[in-house]
Design a protein around this motif. Sequence first.
Motif: not given
Length: 132
Positions: A73-78, A92-94, A105-110
Amino acid sequence: MSKLQIIFIIIFVILILGLFILPLLNRWMFNKLPRDQKIRILIKGAKSLAHFKNVSNGNTGILYFIKNKRKIIYFPWILADGQMICTRKNPFDHWDYPEEEQPINDDELVMLKEEIANYNKKSAVKIVFPDE
């Protein structure tokens, strides 16, 4: 020129190449790669089961998170106010890789939020999500 001066010049040139020119060339080449090759390099370079890779382009960049060398998963930032502010809507959608865009899923999100908290503890520049 004496032998000592020639040796000093050679060492100086090697240091300049190793410390400045080659890392800039590597970063430039990484940014020019197609998406699938970038993913392969990121997965191969992951040193642990939960690995972060920050690719910066000055005031912007992308923070990659690799889980178990299988999901990305990637997060573009400034950069603003000394913090990396994520510009992605619903970060944190997919998962971004594999391409099927599996939902988190919930476990992965935590686990993901714990890993981001650990990353923020270790990193000098923290990543911040505006909706939190």
